[in-house]
Design an enzyme around this catalytic site. Structure first.
Site, PDB file in Angstrom:
ATOM      1  N   HIS A  28      38.156  39.556  37.539  1.00  0.00           N
ATOM      2  CA  HIS A  28      37.220  38.620  36.909  1.00  0.00           C
ATOM      3  C   HIS A  28      35.842  38.771  37.550  1.00  0.00           C
ATOM      4  CE1 HIS A  28      38.314  36.550  40.613  1.00  0.00           C
ATOM      5  NE2 HIS A  28      37.172  35.871  40.494  1.00  0.00           N
ATOM      6  N   ASP A  46      32.531  36.173  38.690  1.00  0.00           N
ATOM      7  CA  ASP A  46      32.295  34.746  38.925  1.00  0.00           C
ATOM      8  C   ASP A  46      31.189  34.255  37.980  1.00  0.00           C
ATOM      9  OD1 ASP A  46      34.189  34.909  40.896  1.00  0.00           O
ATOM     10  OD2 ASP A  46      32.745  34.958  42.552  1.00  0.00           O
ATOM     11  N   ARG A  78      47.322  35.089  52.949  1.00  0.00           N
ATOM     12  CA  ARG A  78      45.879  35.311  53.068  1.00  0.00           C
ATOM     13  C   ARG A  78      45.151  34.063  52.591  1.00  0.00           C
ATOM     14  NH1 ARG A  78      41.894  36.919  49.556  1.00  0.00           N
ATOM     15  NH2 ARG A  78      40.098  37.904  50.545  1.00  0.00           N
ATOM     16  N   HIS A 118      35.996  41.720  40.381  1.00  0.00           N
ATOM     17  CA  HIS A 118      36.823  41.761  41.585  1.00  0.00           C
ATOM     18  C   HIS A 118      38.204  41.181  41.309  1.00  0.00           C
ATOM     19  CE1 HIS A 118      34.428  38.052  41.584  1.00  0.00           C
ATOM     20  NE2 HIS A 118      35.373  37.456  42.304  1.00  0.00           N
TER      21      HIS A 118
HETATM   22  O1  LIG Z   1      40.140  35.403  47.639  1.00  0.00           O
HETATM   23  C1  LIG Z   1      39.153  36.127  47.473  1.00  0.00           C
HETATM   24  O2  LIG Z   1      38.777  36.974  48.292  1.00  0.00           O
HETATM   25  C2  LIG Z   1      38.337  36.037  46.215  1.00  0.00           C
HETATM   26  C3  LIG Z   1      38.368  34.697  45.560  1.00  0.00           C
HETATM   27  C4  LIG Z   1      37.658  34.726  44.245  1.00  0.00           C
HETATM   28  O3  LIG Z   1      37.340  35.748  43.713  1.00  0.00           O
HETATM   29  C5  LIG Z   1      37.345  33.467  43.570  1.00  0.00           C
HETATM   30  O4  LIG Z   1      37.740  32.394  44.060  1.00  0.00           O
HETATM   31  O5  LIG Z   1      36.665  33.524  42.518  1.00  0.00           O
HETATM   32 FE   LIG Z   2      35.927  35.430  42.187  1.00  0.00          FE
END
Ligand SMILES: O=C(O)CCC(=O)C(=O)O
Ligand SMILES: [Fe+2]
Length: 183
Positions: free
Chosen positions: A56, A58, A127, A117
């Site tokens: 996705h 952001d 994680r 990403h």
């Molecule tokens: O957990 C991550 O490194 C990315 C989180 C992410 O892309 C988001 O919350 O939009």
């Molecule tokens: Fe994200």
């Protein structure tokens, strides 16, 4: 976080030769749209059959991300690099990751690319990440910056859109959202 996000945004505007001091932007610094998202990715016995977070971009202007140092046996954040493929974002102790979001892509007329990403899970380790989404006020009209477009003789690739409207377009069309506001 707000102060950091504001400083990064002002540096980005400076790099684009946009002072950020236009009157209409005053409201931006007073009342930005922000959200802090806490992500937890439990360990997964078979990471090849699960994704922590699907690919996705952001919706934000920028996202400031802190990630825990879970990279053993793969897993973690990956960004898509055109022509290269998926590249891991290896955690660096004490460092934050700054992602370009859709709104900066629109404002900069595509000069800053909204990064695609995704997150892979790890077989043994949980994680954690913290994402701070920073955007202009919800009703602020975002469009390719006139100063930028005029000075470089480009045509604006996108029409103006408020964050409120863009969120609703994205809820319906996900990764196709930008194509709905293309000129
Ligand atoms: O957990 C991550 O490194 C990315 C989180 C992410 O892309 C988001 O919350 O939009
Ligand atoms: Fe994200």
């Amino acid at each position: 976080m707000n102060i950091l996000a504001e400083q990064i945004t002002k540096l980005i505007f400076k790099s684009l030769d946009i002072s950020g001091e236009e009157e209409e932007m005053d409201q931006w610094w007073v009342d930005p749209s922000t959200a802090l998202q806490l992500n937890s990715y439990p360990s997964c016995p078979d990471p090849s059959r699960a994704l922590g977070l699907a690919p996705h971009t952001d919706t934000s202007l920028i996202t400031i991300l802190h990630q825990s140092s879970t990279t053993i046996n793969g897993g973690g954040l990956q960004v898509f690099n055109e022509g290269v493929g998926w590249v891991p974002v290896v955690p660096v102790s004490g460092a934050l990751v700054v992602n370009v979001g859709d709104l900066l892509h629109i404002l900069s007329n595509g000069r800053f690319i909204n990064v695609l990403h995704r997150v892979f899970v790890n077989q043994n380790l949980q994680r954690l990440s913290m994402a701070y989404f920073y955007s202009p006020p919800i009703g602020f009209k975002v469009a390719p910056l006139a100063k930028l477009v005029n000075s470089s003789g480009q045509v604006p690739r996108y029409r103006s859109v408020t964050l409120r409207e863009f969120i609703s377009i994205k809820a319906k069309s996900l990764d196709k959202a930008l194509s709905f506001i293309e000129n």
